[in-house]
Scaffold this motif. Structure first.
Motif, PDB file in Angstrom:
ATOM      1  N   LEU A   4     -15.277 -22.932  17.217  1.00  0.00           N
ATOM      2  CA  LEU A   4     -15.528 -23.357  18.593  1.00  0.00           C
ATOM      3  C   LEU A   4     -14.905 -24.720  18.865  1.00  0.00           C
ATOM      4  O   LEU A   4     -14.313 -24.944  19.930  1.00  0.00           O
ATOM      5  N   LEU A   5     -15.019 -25.627  17.912  1.00  0.00           N
ATOM      6  CA  LEU A   5     -14.408 -26.952  18.070  1.00  0.00           C
ATOM      7  C   LEU A   5     -12.891 -26.843  18.200  1.00  0.00           C
ATOM      8  O   LEU A   5     -12.279 -27.507  19.041  1.00  0.00           O
ATOM      9  N   ALA A   6     -12.293 -26.019  17.347  1.00  0.00           N
ATOM     10  CA  ALA A   6     -10.836 -25.867  17.402  1.00  0.00           C
ATOM     11  C   ALA A   6     -10.388 -25.271  18.726  1.00  0.00           C
ATOM     12  O   ALA A   6      -9.406 -25.730  19.331  1.00  0.00           O
ATOM     13  N   GLU A   7     -11.090 -24.260  19.204  1.00  0.00           N
ATOM     14  CA  GLU A   7     -10.694 -23.607  20.449  1.00  0.00           C
ATOM     15  C   GLU A   7     -10.985 -24.473  21.666  1.00  0.00           C
ATOM     16  O   GLU A   7     -10.389 -24.270  22.725  1.00  0.00           O
ATOM     17  N   ALA A   8     -11.896 -25.448  21.530  1.00  0.00           N
ATOM     18  CA  ALA A   8     -12.185 -26.363  22.629  1.00  0.00           C
ATOM     19  C   ALA A   8     -11.294 -27.596  22.611  1.00  0.00           C
ATOM     20  O   ALA A   8     -11.421 -28.460  23.488  1.00  0.00           O
ATOM     21  N   GLY A   9     -10.406 -27.701  21.628  1.00  0.00           N
ATOM     22  CA  GLY A   9      -9.494 -28.838  21.562  1.00  0.00           C
ATOM     23  C   GLY A   9      -9.970 -29.981  20.705  1.00  0.00           C
ATOM     24  O   GLY A   9      -9.396 -31.074  20.766  1.00  0.00           O
ATOM     25  N   PHE A  10     -10.989 -29.763  19.877  1.00  0.00           N
ATOM     26  CA  PHE A  10     -11.508 -30.806  18.996  1.00  0.00           C
ATOM     27  C   PHE A  10     -11.439 -30.340  17.542  1.00  0.00           C
ATOM     28  O   PHE A  10     -12.422 -30.408  16.805  1.00  0.00           O
ATOM     29  N   GLY A  11     -10.272 -29.871  17.146  1.00  0.00           N
ATOM     30  CA  GLY A  11     -10.119 -29.322  15.805  1.00  0.00           C
ATOM     31  C   GLY A  11     -10.330 -30.340  14.711  1.00  0.00           C
ATOM     32  O   GLY A  11     -10.678 -29.985  13.581  1.00  0.00           O
ATOM     33  N   ARG A  12     -10.130 -31.625  15.003  1.00  0.00           N
ATOM     34  CA  ARG A  12     -10.294 -32.665  13.986  1.00  0.00           C
ATOM     35  C   ARG A  12     -11.728 -33.154  13.868  1.00  0.00           C
ATOM     36  O   ARG A  12     -12.039 -33.931  12.970  1.00  0.00           O
ATOM     37  N   SER A  13     -12.595 -32.742  14.756  1.00  0.00           N
ATOM     38  CA  SER A  13     -13.994 -33.150  14.682  1.00  0.00           C
ATOM     39  C   SER A  13     -14.721 -32.315  13.634  1.00  0.00           C
ATOM     40  O   SER A  13     -14.378 -31.159  13.398  1.00  0.00           O
ATOM     41  N   SER A  14     -15.737 -32.901  13.025  1.00  0.00           N
ATOM     42  CA  SER A  14     -16.489 -32.208  11.987  1.00  0.00           C
ATOM     43  C   SER A  14     -17.734 -31.561  12.575  1.00  0.00           C
ATOM     44  O   SER A  14     -18.232 -31.965  13.636  1.00  0.00           O
ATOM     45  N   VAL A  15     -18.224 -30.570  11.851  1.00  0.00           N
ATOM     46  CA  VAL A  15     -19.442 -29.891  12.274  1.00  0.00           C
ATOM     47  C   VAL A  15     -20.630 -30.850  12.214  1.00  0.00           C
ATOM     48  O   VAL A  15     -21.543 -30.786  13.046  1.00  0.00           O
ATOM     49  N   THR A  16     -20.611 -31.762  11.253  1.00  0.00           N
ATOM     50  CA  THR A  16     -21.718 -32.716  11.114  1.00  0.00           C
ATOM     51  C   THR A  16     -21.834 -33.613  12.336  1.00  0.00           C
ATOM     52  O   THR A  16     -22.940 -33.890  12.812  1.00  0.00           O
ATOM     53  N   SER A  17     -20.692 -34.069  12.864  1.00  0.00           N
ATOM     54  CA  SER A  17     -20.738 -34.938  14.041  1.00  0.00           C
ATOM     55  C   SER A  17     -21.283 -34.193  15.256  1.00  0.00           C
ATOM     56  O   SER A  17     -22.071 -34.746  16.028  1.00  0.00           O
ATOM     57  N   VAL A  18     -20.890 -32.928  15.416  1.00  0.00           N
ATOM     58  CA  VAL A  18     -21.410 -32.146  16.542  1.00  0.00           C
ATOM     59  C   VAL A  18     -22.908 -31.925  16.392  1.00  0.00           C
ATOM     60  O   VAL A  18     -23.669 -32.003  17.363  1.00  0.00           O
ATOM     61  N   THR A  19     -23.355 -31.653  15.159  1.00  0.00           N
ATOM     62  CA  THR A  19     -24.791 -31.475  14.922  1.00  0.00           C
ATOM     63  C   THR A  19     -25.556 -32.746  15.242  1.00  0.00           C
ATOM     64  O   THR A  19     -26.645 -32.706  15.840  1.00  0.00           O
TER      65      THR A  19
END
Length: 285
Positions: free
Chosen positions: A40-55
């Motif tokens: 989801l991050l990659a398809e939204a344009g945030f491929g470099r963001s980590s899952v931990t930061s989103v959590t």
């Protein structure tokens, strides 16, 4: 002093039992869930963001929503519903951004195919044709192709650079274009221009049809949002009064709030499902 020693003893017991209460492996999210969030991050344009930061952002939004709800109406069940909505808000925003990017890019891919056809007809090789898109492609897509050009300059390997380009774009139509170019590069495609022209025509027709249907069905999403939000606004206004807060804090009020949240969620999902068009899947992602 007794309170201090009691706190120290409780902290010591908690630290002693922590390896059994919170093992190291328990901090990791399930692989399937992590993969879905990363996709989801990659398809939204945030491929470099980590899952931990989103959590972490989701937990922060949940805590903030619960605090605001408590300041407005000190009702525990209402704060719980607000916390759940706050946690889900970042993921809903990412999905909305993903849909918006896909709609925007859907109208740009035919131009990319036309530019590739013109470059190939001019005698350029496939790596040079793709690298030239860093200057000639639509502005929204130029950074990805510029990264491909730098990658090609550094490695000189088209296949690996194309795979990284596909991961950067994270778009189903881009996957089809990149896989077509990879196949033409590997086996020698004399019909590459015909295939790209057919793909561009198909994408143009699909984009026109989707734009017309989405414009006619936009009222479904608006009705879903209005139908879900209106009762909660009224509930918050009623809970701001002391007698209303006492009523909703009672067991019957808690059951009413939780049942209303469940019904609102199900009704919203049903309406969105009815008005949603099936999106193309990333079969080559």
């Amino acid at each position: 002093m007794i309170v201090v020693w009691g706190a120290v003893l409780a902290a010591g017991l908690l630290l002693t039992a922590s390896p059994w209460l919170w093992p190291a492996g328990a901090r990791r999210l399930p692989e399937r869930s992590t993969g879905r969030v990363h996709r989801l991050l990659a398809e939204a344009g945030f491929g470099r963001s980590s899952v931990t930061s989103v959590t972490a952002v989701a937990i922060g939004c949940g805590a903030l929503a619960a605090a605001v709800a408590w300041l407005i109406a000190p009702v525990g069940a209402l704060c719980l519903v607000a916390a759940v909505a706050g946690i889900a808000a970042p993921f809903a925003w990412l999905r909305a951004r993903r849909s918006r990017l896909q709609r925007t890019r859907r109208g740009l891919w035919p131009d990319v195919c036309d530019l590739l056809i013109a470059s190939v007809r001019a005698g350029m090789s496939l790596p040079d044709a793709v690298s030239s898109l860093a200057d000639s492609a639509p502005a929204e897509l130029r950074p990805a192709f510029a990264a491909f050009a730098r990658d090609m300059t550094a490695s000189g390997h088209f296949d690996s650079s194309a795979l990284r380009l596909k991961a950067t774009l994270a778009d189903p139509i881009a996957d089809r274009i990149v896989e077509t170019l990879r196949m033409a590069r590997q086996v020698g495609g004399t019909e590459i221009t015909v295939v790209l022209r057919a793909l561009a025509a198909s994408v143009r027709a699909d984009a026109a049809l989707r734009a017309e249907v989405e414009s006619r069905q936009s009222w479904i999403r608006g009705a879903a949002v209005l139908g879900v939000s209106a009762p909660w606004v009224i509930l918050a206004l009623l809970a701001m009064r002391p007698e209303g807060a006492r009523a909703y804090a009672s067991p019957a009020g808690i059951v009413l709030i939780l049942a209303g949240a469940a019904v609102s969620f199900v009704a919203y999902r049903v309406m969105i499902r009815l008005g949603r068009l099936p999106e193309p899947r990333r079969w080559f992602g």
